[in-house]
Motif scaffolding. Sequence first.
Motif, PDB file in Angstrom:
ATOM      1  N   GLY A 169       0.825  -1.126   0.010  1.00  0.00           N
ATOM      2  CA  GLY A 169      -0.005  -0.087   0.131  1.00  0.00           C
ATOM      3  C   GLY A 169       0.938   1.342   0.047  1.00  0.00           C
ATOM      4  N   ILE A 170       0.226   2.190   0.553  1.00  0.00           N
ATOM      5  CA  ILE A 170       1.021   3.586   0.609  1.00  0.00           C
ATOM      6  C   ILE A 170       1.776   3.339   1.929  1.00  0.00           C
ATOM      7  N   SER A 171       3.153   3.113   1.753  1.00  0.00           N
ATOM      8  CA  SER A 171       4.305   2.861   2.745  1.00  0.00           C
ATOM      9  C   SER A 171       5.342   3.584   2.371  1.00  0.00           C
ATOM     10  N   PHE A 172       6.149   4.214   3.296  1.00  0.00           N
ATOM     11  CA  PHE A 172       7.495   4.732   3.034  1.00  0.00           C
ATOM     12  C   PHE A 172       8.204   4.963   4.265  1.00  0.00           C
ATOM     13  N   GLN A 173       9.537   5.086   4.135  1.00  0.00           N
ATOM     14  CA  GLN A 173      10.379   5.195   5.549  1.00  0.00           C
ATOM     15  C   GLN A 173      11.102   6.516   5.353  1.00  0.00           C
ATOM     16  N   LEU A 174      11.180   7.220   6.448  1.00  0.00           N
ATOM     17  CA  LEU A 174      12.207   8.380   6.420  1.00  0.00           C
ATOM     18  C   LEU A 174      12.995   8.093   7.681  1.00  0.00           C
ATOM     19  N   GLY A 175      14.244   8.304   7.052  1.00  0.00           N
ATOM     20  CA  GLY A 175      15.507   8.342   8.013  1.00  0.00           C
ATOM     21  C   GLY A 175      16.810   8.545   7.470  1.00  0.00           C
ATOM     22  N   VAL A 176      17.841   8.526   8.187  1.00  0.00           N
ATOM     23  CA  VAL A 176      19.076   8.597   7.453  1.00  0.00           C
ATOM     24  C   VAL A 176      19.421   7.533   6.667  1.00  0.00           C
ATOM     25  N   LEU A 177      18.968   6.359   6.767  1.00  0.00           N
ATOM     26  CA  LEU A 177      19.248   5.190   6.175  1.00  0.00           C
ATOM     27  C   LEU A 177      18.073   4.158   6.156  1.00  0.00           C
ATOM     28  N   ASN A 178      17.394   3.845   4.867  1.00  0.00           N
ATOM     29  CA  ASN A 178      16.434   3.156   4.803  1.00  0.00           C
ATOM     30  C   ASN A 178      16.635   1.963   3.780  1.00  0.00           C
ATOM     31  N   TYR A 179      16.026   0.798   4.444  1.00  0.00           N
ATOM     32  CA  TYR A 179      16.110  -0.337   3.627  1.00  0.00           C
ATOM     33  C   TYR A 179      14.698  -1.073   3.424  1.00  0.00           C
ATOM     34  N   VAL A 180      14.483  -1.552   2.033  1.00  0.00           N
ATOM     35  CA  VAL A 180      13.463  -2.250   1.674  1.00  0.00           C
ATOM     36  C   VAL A 180      13.838  -3.425   0.952  1.00  0.00           C
ATOM     37  N   ALA A 181      13.750  -4.631   1.676  1.00  0.00           N
ATOM     38  CA  ALA A 181      14.459  -6.087   0.932  1.00  0.00           C
ATOM     39  C   ALA A 181      13.719  -6.328  -0.215  1.00  0.00           C
ATOM     40  N   THR A 182      12.506  -5.998  -0.771  1.00  0.00           N
ATOM     41  CA  THR A 182      11.973  -6.469  -1.935  1.00  0.00           C
ATOM     42  C   THR A 182      12.384  -5.362  -3.125  1.00  0.00           C
ATOM     43  N   ASN A 183      12.719  -4.322  -2.734  1.00  0.00           N
ATOM     44  CA  ASN A 183      13.082  -3.521  -3.722  1.00  0.00           C
ATOM     45  C   ASN A 183      14.532  -3.991  -4.659  1.00  0.00           C
ATOM     46  N   PRO A 184      14.439  -3.457  -5.784  1.00  0.00           N
ATOM     47  CA  PRO A 184      15.635  -3.656  -6.619  1.00  0.00           C
ATOM     48  C   PRO A 184      16.822  -3.488  -5.987  1.00  0.00           C
ATOM     49  N   ARG A 185      17.943  -4.230  -6.270  1.00  0.00           N
ATOM     50  CA  ARG A 185      19.183  -4.038  -5.568  1.00  0.00           C
ATOM     51  C   ARG A 185      19.593  -2.759  -5.541  1.00  0.00           C
ATOM     52  N   TRP A 186      19.644  -1.916  -6.481  1.00  0.00           N
ATOM     53  CA  TRP A 186      20.024  -0.420  -6.286  1.00  0.00           C
ATOM     54  C   TRP A 186      19.063   0.548  -5.746  1.00  0.00           C
ATOM     55  N   LEU A 187      17.793  -0.121  -5.433  1.00  0.00           N
ATOM     56  CA  LEU A 187      16.732   0.759  -4.854  1.00  0.00           C
ATOM     57  C   LEU A 187      16.637   0.116  -3.127  1.00  0.00           C
ATOM     58  N   TRP A 227      18.821   0.310  -0.211  1.00  0.00           N
ATOM     59  CA  TRP A 227      19.364   1.006   0.455  1.00  0.00           C
ATOM     60  C   TRP A 227      19.307   2.594  -0.219  1.00  0.00           C
ATOM     61  N   LEU A 228      18.495   3.412   0.544  1.00  0.00           N
ATOM     62  CA  LEU A 228      18.435   4.801   0.234  1.00  0.00           C
ATOM     63  C   LEU A 228      18.528   5.459   1.420  1.00  0.00           C
ATOM     64  N   PRO A 229      19.324   6.916   1.373  1.00  0.00           N
ATOM     65  CA  PRO A 229      19.013   7.662   2.379  1.00  0.00           C
ATOM     66  C   PRO A 229      17.763   8.561   2.284  1.00  0.00           C
ATOM     67  N   VAL A 230      17.447   9.000   3.553  1.00  0.00           N
ATOM     68  CA  VAL A 230      16.386   9.853   3.719  1.00  0.00           C
ATOM     69  C   VAL A 230      14.952   9.139   3.524  1.00  0.00           C
ATOM     70  N   PHE A 231      14.802   8.837   2.289  1.00  0.00           N
ATOM     71  CA  PHE A 231      13.490   8.341   2.148  1.00  0.00           C
ATOM     72  C   PHE A 231      13.680   6.921   1.260  1.00  0.00           C
ATOM     73  N   ASN A 232      12.624   6.090   1.375  1.00  0.00           N
ATOM     74  CA  ASN A 232      12.547   4.868   0.573  1.00  0.00           C
ATOM     75  C   ASN A 232      11.190   4.297   0.836  1.00  0.00           C
ATOM     76  N   MET A 233      10.757   3.704  -0.271  1.00  0.00           N
ATOM     77  CA  MET A 233       9.316   3.187  -0.212  1.00  0.00           C
ATOM     78  C   MET A 233       9.453   1.822  -1.107  1.00  0.00           C
ATOM     79  N   ALA A 234       8.230   1.223  -1.478  1.00  0.00           N
ATOM     80  CA  ALA A 234       8.339  -0.041  -2.484  1.00  0.00           C
ATOM     81  C   ALA A 234       8.358   0.482  -3.891  1.00  0.00           C
ATOM     82  N   PHE A 235       9.536  -0.059  -4.718  1.00  0.00           N
ATOM     83  CA  PHE A 235       9.570   0.290  -5.994  1.00  0.00           C
ATOM     84  C   PHE A 235       9.305  -1.211  -6.699  1.00  0.00           C
TER      85      PHE A 235
END
Length: 578
Positions: A550-568, A570-578
């Motif tokens: 759904g509508i989900s995201f992360q806000l932080g210094v470092l954010n990790y989503v395991a199901t995202n493509p490899r290059w997405l 680990w992202l700084p500041v913001f991350n979500m499902a791609f």
Amino acid sequence: MDLDFNPCGDAAMKRVIPMKRVTWMWALALASCASSNSTHFDVAPIGATPAAGTALAPPKSTSSSPAHKIEGPAELRSSTPANAAQSEQKHGGAPNEYGPSLDIGWNECGLSFGNSPRWIGLRLNYKDRGLHHIRGLNLTLGKPERSHGSRMELLALGLYGPRADRITGVALGVISTNADVRSTGLSVGLGSYMGGGDSYGVTIGGLANITGGDNYGVQLGGISIINQGDSVGLHIGGLGLVSQGDLIGVGASGFGVVSQGDVVGLHLSGLGLVTQGDLVGANVGGLGIVNEGDSCGLSAAGLGIVSQGDVIGAGLAGLATVVQGDLVGVNLAGLATVSQGDLIGLNLTGAGIVAEGDIIGLNAAGLGIVSQGDLNGVSLAGLGVVASGNTTGVQMAGIGVISAGDSEGIQAGGIAVVADRDMEGIHLSGIGVAAGRNATGVRLAGMSILAGDTYLRLPIEFGDRYGSHDFQNAMRGMDREASHISGHLTGLNIAGLFVEADEITGLSVAGLMNRAEDMHGLAIGMHNRIRGEQEGVSIGLFNCAGAMEGISFQLGVLNYVATNPRWLRWLPVFNMAF
């Protein structure tokens, strides 16, 4: 005209006496016999023709009288053996062998000096022996003997004391008054009153008051009262009050009140009150109250109240109240209140409250409250509140509130609030809040909020990283033996360090880390670790999620989503499902 007198109803005693010979002595005799039901007077003129079916007494014989017989206004009979034989022959008994008597009157009515066995009127004697029936005023100087089947009626006085099987009326003895079978009326012994059977009315013993049967009325004893039967009425003993039957009414004693039956009414004791039966009414013991049956009413003791049955009403104990049955009502104790059954009502103690059954109502203890059943209502303790069953209502403790079942309502503990099963409501703790399964509502903890069996995984991981080899093996063995129980946190969770559950729904704020398998809502913490699916927002220094829905995201210094493509991933500041 002559008078034909028959004062006491014996035809053999009739005399025809001239009117001029009637004097004041005759009047005294007549007054003494007036209470006899058999008294009658036959008055007829000399020479009158008798009516059909009647006969006048024969004229007085002019022959010389026996030596022991005195003619005059009254017949003076000395109880010599010969005369006694005549007197007893008239009543169908044996001669009076217990002593002589000087009797002035007719047919055992009038004035008697000595040991006359039967008399109506005024009787004076030194020592009573072999009595049959005395009615009127009786005065005895010496110590009387037991006379089986004897009766005294109206007024009995004794320098030592009157004694008879049955005493009816007023009896007063200086040393002792004895009614061997029954007393009815007022019986007083300045030394003691001794009743071999039942007593009805007022009995007073200057030192002791003892009744061999039941006692009904007012009973007073300067030192003690002892009844072998039931005691009904007002009973006051200077030192002790003892009844082998029921004790009913008002009783008081300087030292102790003891009953082998029930105690009903108002009873006061300077030291203790003990009953082998039920205790009903208002009862006060200076030291203790003990009963083997049920208790209903008001009980107060300087030290303790003990009951082997149920207790219903109000209890006040300086130290403790201990009940083997249920305890219902208002109970105050300086140290502890203990019930082997249910505890229901208002209970306040200085130290602890313990029940093997349920606790229901308002309970406050300086140290702890423990229930082996459910705990319902309001419970306040200086140290801990513990229930082997469910807790419902408001429970607060200086250290912890622990429930082996469900917890519903408001629970607050200085260190911990723990429920082995589900939690629902508001739970506050200085250190931790833990639910064995699910928790719904609001939880605030100084350190951690846990749900499910996560309390096992924390020490295992800690041991893996920092512990010894033995510690690691022990923790792993515990984890292998324990089946996994999932926990779900729903609502508001705020903890100084950790918030952890298999699933978190709602708002979760942790000073260090939020950790869950799945998260739905908002998670705020330095480290938010969602190993499964995240549906919502996580805010922290480091955010980690296995997957996002759904509508989900992360806000932080470092954010990790395991199901995202490899290059997405680990992202700084913001991350979500791609």
